[in-house]
Design a protein around this motif. Structure first.
Motif, short mmCIF file in Angstrom:
data_model
loop_
_atom_site.label_atom_id
_atom_site.label_comp_id
_atom_site.label_asym_id
_atom_site.label_seq_id
_atom_site.Cartn_x
_atom_site.Cartn_y
_atom_site.Cartn_z
N LYS A 1 1.39 3.67 2.09
CA LYS A 1 2.18 4.03 3.35
C LYS A 1 3.65 3.31 3.46
O LYS A 1 4.39 3.61 4.24
N PHE A 2 3.81 2.22 2.70
CA PHE A 2 4.98 1.47 2.58
C PHE A 2 6.00 2.11 1.42
O PHE A 2 7.19 1.33 1.28
N GLY B 1 5.78 -5.01 3.09
CA GLY B 1 4.53 -4.28 3.90
C GLY B 1 4.99 -3.99 5.25
O GLY B 1 6.21 -3.50 5.52
N GLU B 2 4.04 -4.10 6.29
CA GLU B 2 4.26 -3.93 7.68
C GLU B 2 5.53 -4.73 8.04
O GLU B 2 6.22 -4.02 8.93
N LYS B 3 5.39 -5.82 7.95
CA LYS B 3 6.50 -6.67 8.90
C LYS B 3 7.73 -6.70 8.19
O LYS B 3 8.93 -6.43 8.82
N TYR C 1 9.67 3.13 2.26
CA TYR C 1 10.34 1.67 2.62
C TYR C 1 10.75 1.06 1.42
O TYR C 1 12.20 0.83 1.17
N SER D 1 0.83 -1.37 0.24
CA SER D 1 0.11 -0.01 0.03
C SER D 1 0.99 1.27 -0.02
O SER D 1 2.16 1.20 0.33
N THR E 1 8.86 -3.67 6.54
CA THR E 1 9.35 -2.53 6.94
C THR E 1 9.99 -2.61 8.44
O THR E 1 10.88 -1.99 8.71
N GLU E 2 9.17 -3.15 9.42
CA GLU E 2 9.59 -3.10 10.87
C GLU E 2 11.15 -4.01 11.10
O GLU E 2 11.86 -3.67 11.79
#
Length: 650
Positions: A558-559, A605-607, A562, A556, A609-610
């Motif tokens: 928001k990534f 995604g979120e994982k 990154y 999406s 990026t973190e």
């Protein structure tokens, strides 16, 4: 009685006048069914032609190139016979066998055209003539009788061909109501042909001259089994999918502009990236083999090419002379790089200690191909050769030739061309006037090539009459993924240009000597090589070569930040990466980028990026799971470096 010697050196006696077919029948009924033509003392004959003296004999079947040639040559006559029945008044040009099938150039008459929708009717008529089992008869007639025969039929194209033949006897072949001027050989009758397909129609100028009438060129193919035709047609469909023009457009590699000019390709950024990588790869290899890079102009004074012999050879295929404000001054767009390299050699006195001198250039040359013969990147008017010329002493020729062969083997291995064969192209001894240079130099050059192949343990087919006008050569024929043969790398030995340019070196004996010149181009031309590579790989290039190696797909918006960080990290490792930041679902992005043949897709995604990770998907839908970004970058860089830096043992 006459003695017939077979390929295994066994000898049998037969009655004088026996035919190749009768000999096959005497050996086995199955052989008689499979044999298509006969090689008698090295010359291909009809199976039904009587043998009247002692001879060496090889019975040729479908797997023999000469057998296929006779089969497809007869098929060209079969198609012509069908056309004669379907189109009264049609006139015939030439109809040869080609590498895959045959064609016939025909003039259907004023206002008559032959279209794809007509092909089924032609095929049906051909099958009727096959069922009739028409005998194909060879006859010998005088030139005068041949002219009268074809004049009476208003066959002006045939009459023109006959008028150019030497006086004496001429052969014709007749089947049913169709008679053709032809040397042969042919099948005994039409029933040998089992499956037929008319493939395409195109325009072709008579004798290849744009000022002459335009004929219709009909292409066809035939096989001894329907299954073989079905397999061939499947291959043709696959070839259409792999067409380099189609894939080149999809992958944004190159384009053409009528405003720029037909046959002059424009390399787009991604295609330029691919081409430069190929050049970089070869330059690295050449450095290890001690080549020196040079650059020469795109034009040269006309006299340069008169001296080299290229003006006499390519003058009619060159662009018109470029005139300058200086009276009588003429330049040509260069058709070859070698004359320029000869002048570089002449720029300084040379000693035997300077040799071999290896000069390399990615040099663009120009030849005016006829518009009807232009085809994507495989037939163009301006092309860049990965050219090099080695100037050496006669005793160094074989060693230098072997080193060039090593370069070609390295390239083929890196690009996964596993299936290739070599062809030694020699002079036609019966037509020596086509070539320049002394018999002694030709014999030395030919011997060096043969010995080099023997030393490498490489089997090579010998073709008479296929040499360059200035020297013999070794050509490498590559088979692509569809089994099609392409002529790519070439090496040529030349004793003649050093003579023409009066090149010299001072030997150890302090006397002047003439160097030998070796021409070599492992790719052949960058344009043609890229076209073959596209069709061989279907656009799925090796990782080191592909313009975009990695595409990063944020799940999406928001990534996106990154994703661009990943791209920067990969680029710092010399990995070519892009970000697909379209506002689309990740499934759509994956599908779209799979179609672009990108080797690695990285989903973030979120994982990811973190954890500073990437989720890796390899081309073809292979999910490789998640890994650290730095681990992935190092792994891919190592993979590319190993491919880009081949180990060369000199």
């Amino acid at each position: 009685m006459i003695k017939i010697t077979f390929p295994d050196n066994s000898v049998r006696e037969y009655e004088k006048g026996i035919t190749g077919l009768q000999i096959a029948e005497s050996i086995s009924p199955r052989l008689a069914q499979e044999v298509l033509a006969a090689s008698v003392n090295g010359e291909t004959w009809d199976l039904t032609r009587p043998i009247c003296e002692d001879a060496t004999l090889q019975l040729l079947k479908w797997d023999d190139a000469e057998g296929k040639h006779a089969y497809w040559h007869s098929s060209a006559h079969l198609m012509a016979e069908a056309l004669q029945e379907l189109y009264p008044g049609i006139k015939f040009g030439i109809g040869p066998a080609i590498e895959n099938g045959f064609y016939y150039d025909v003039d259907p008459g004023e206002g008559v055209s032959i279209k794809e929708s007509d092909f089924p009717a032609i095929e049906k008529k051909m099958m009727e003539l096959i069922a009739a089992k028409e005998e194909i008869k060879r006859e010998t007639i005088s030139k005068a009788d041949a002219i009268k025969m074809f004049s009476d039929r208003n066959e002006q194209y045939k009459v023109e061909l006959i008028n150019e033949l030497e006086d004496g006897t001429i052969t014709t072949y007749t089947q049913g109501k169709f008679t053709d001027l032809c040397r042969g050989p042919h099948l005994p009758n039409t029933s040998y042909i089992k499956a037929v397909k008319v493939l395409s129609a195109a325009g072709a100028y008579w004798r290849g001259d744009e000022k002459r009438p335009q004929l219709t060129r009909l292409y066809g193919i035939t096989f001894p089994k329907k299954k073989m035709l079905d397999e061939y047609l499947e291959m043709i469909e696959e070839a259409k999918k792999r067409d380099h023009r189609k894939i080149g457009k999809e992958l944004e590699l190159f384009t053409f502009s009528q405003t720029v000019g037909a046959g002059l390709p424009l390399w787009l950024p991604k295609g330029t990236q691919l081409r430069l990588k190929l050049e970089e790869f070869l330059k690295k290899i050449q450095q290890q083999f001690e080549y020196e890079q040079v650059i020469t102009p795109h034009i040269g004074g006309k006299q340069l090419y008169v001296t080299s012999g290229h003006y006499a050879k390519y003058g009619k295929d060159s662009f018109q002379p470029i005139h300058t404000p200086e009276e009588g001054e003429e330049f040509l767009l260069k058709p070859m790089n070698c004359p320029h390299h000869c002048e570089i050699y002449k720029a300084f006195p040379r000693s035997y200690k300077d040799l071999p001198l290896r000069l390399a250039e990615f040099g663009t040359v120009y030849r005016y191909e006829q518009s009807g013969e232009l085809h994507g990147l495989t037939r163009v008017r301006g092309f860049t050769q990965d050219d090099a010329h080695i100037f050496c002493m006669p005793e160094q020729v074989k060693d230098e030739f072997l080193k060039v062969m090593d370069i070609i083997f390295i390239i083929f291995k890196a690009l996964n061309f596993k299936d290739f064969e070599a062809q030694i192209s020699l002079r036609d001894p019966a037509n020596k006037e086509k070539y320049i240079g002394s018999d002694e130099n030709w014999e030395k050059a030919e011997r060096a090539i043969v010995e080099a192949c023997e030393e490498k343990g490489m089997k090579a087919r010998v073709e008479l009459g296929e040499a360059a006008f200035y020297g013999p050569k070794l050509d490498f024929m590559v088979k692509d993924a569809l089994g099609r043969r392409w002529q790519l790398g070439t090496i040529q030995v030349d004793y003649n240009l050093p003579e023409r340019f009066e090149l010299e070196y001072t030997g150890a004996d302090n006397q002047k000597h003439r160097p030998v010149m070796i021409h070599r181009a492992p790719f052949g031309s960058m344009e043609r090589f890229v076209a073959v590579l596209i069709e061989h790989t279907a656009g799925k290039f090796p990782l080191w070569l592909t313009p975009t190696q990695v595409m990063i797909l944020p799940v999406s918006e928001k990534f996106n930040d990154y994703a661009y960080k990943v791209a920067r990290t990969l680029k710092s490792h010399d990995i070519r990466a892009e970000v697909d930041d379209r506002n689309e679902k990740v499934g759509r992005k994956i599908r779209d980028n799979e179609l672009k043949r990108i080797p690695y897709l990285l989903i973030v995604g979120e994982k990811e990026t973190e954890n500073e990770e990437v989720s890796v998907r390899k081309q073809g839908g292979i999910d490789q799971g998640s890994e650290k970004l730095t681990t992935f970058a190092n792994r891919v860089k190592q993979e590319v470096d190993e491919m880009m830096n081949p180990q060369v043992n000199i």
